[in-house]
Design an enzyme around this catalytic site. Structure first.
Site, PDB file in Angstrom:
ATOM      1  N   CYS A   1       1.018  -1.217  -0.100  1.00 29.00           N
ATOM      2  CA  CYS A   1      -0.063  -0.058  -0.258  1.00 29.00           C
ATOM      3  C   CYS A   1       0.937   1.227  -0.062  1.00 29.00           C
ATOM      4  O   CYS A   1       1.589   1.326   1.148  1.00 29.00           O
ATOM      5  CB  CYS A   1      -0.944  -0.090   1.386  1.00 29.00           C
ATOM      6  SG  CYS A   1      -1.750   1.531   1.472  1.00 29.00           S
TER       7      CYS A   1
ATOM      8  N   CYS B   1       0.166   3.649   2.752  1.00 29.96           N
ATOM      9  CA  CYS B   1       0.439   3.227   3.985  1.00 29.96           C
ATOM     10  C   CYS B   1       2.045   3.695   4.362  1.00 29.96           C
ATOM     11  O   CYS B   1       2.440   4.076   5.286  1.00 29.96           O
ATOM     12  CB  CYS B   1       0.239   1.850   4.027  1.00 29.96           C
ATOM     13  SG  CYS B   1      -1.447   1.322   3.881  1.00 29.96           S
TER      14      CYS B   1
END
Length: 145
Positions: free
Chosen positions: A65, A68
């Site tokens: 991600c 993230c």
């Protein structure tokens, strides 16, 4: 789970910081509060996060991600700015599908503040450092007695 190694912000000494403890981690050299940054999964989340003696900032994330990876250093910095006041618990959603289901994580990163075992605040998606700092401060202010 192995204790994490953390440098003391006050004296620079390296300390072992356990994922779970009854109190707050302190430097073995100068006794200053240490940042508490650990990982947790399906098997140990209750002990690591929900039974924590300090408020917990939970980061639901994944290796793949991009947002993230942008938010993670900001969260680390927030935890380092608040030694002894919060615990940052990182949950890899790919390794903890039970927690993802339990907390109905639909998007990552998803952040939560847990106080006394209960979710006190929640935010999905990446945000700037300023927005995250403000969100965390508001969430923690609501827990002060």
């Amino acid at each position: 789970m192995e204790p994490a190694l953390t440098s003391c912000p006050a004296c620079g000494k390296t300390n072992r910081v356990p994922a779970q403890a009854a109190g707050r981690p302190r430097c073995g050299n100068c006794r200053a509060d240490l940042p508490w940054i650990v990982a947790a999964g399906d098997a140990d989340f209750a002990a690591v996060a929900e039974e924590s003696p300090v408020p917990v900032l939970v980061d639901f994330w994944a290796v793949w991600c991009g947002p993230c990876r942008m938010v993670s250093p900001v969260l680390d910095k927030l935890a380092r700015e608040r030694p002894g006041r919060i615990k940052l618990v990182k949950v890899d959603v790919d390794k903890a599908p039970g927690l993802s289901r339990r907390f109905e994580v639909q998007a990552i990163p998803t952040l939560m503040v847990i106080v006394d075992g209960k979710v006190a605040a929640r935010q999905a998606g990446a945000a700037s450092a300023e927005v995250l700092r403000s969100w965390l401060d508001v969430a923690l202010a609501g827990t002060a007695s």
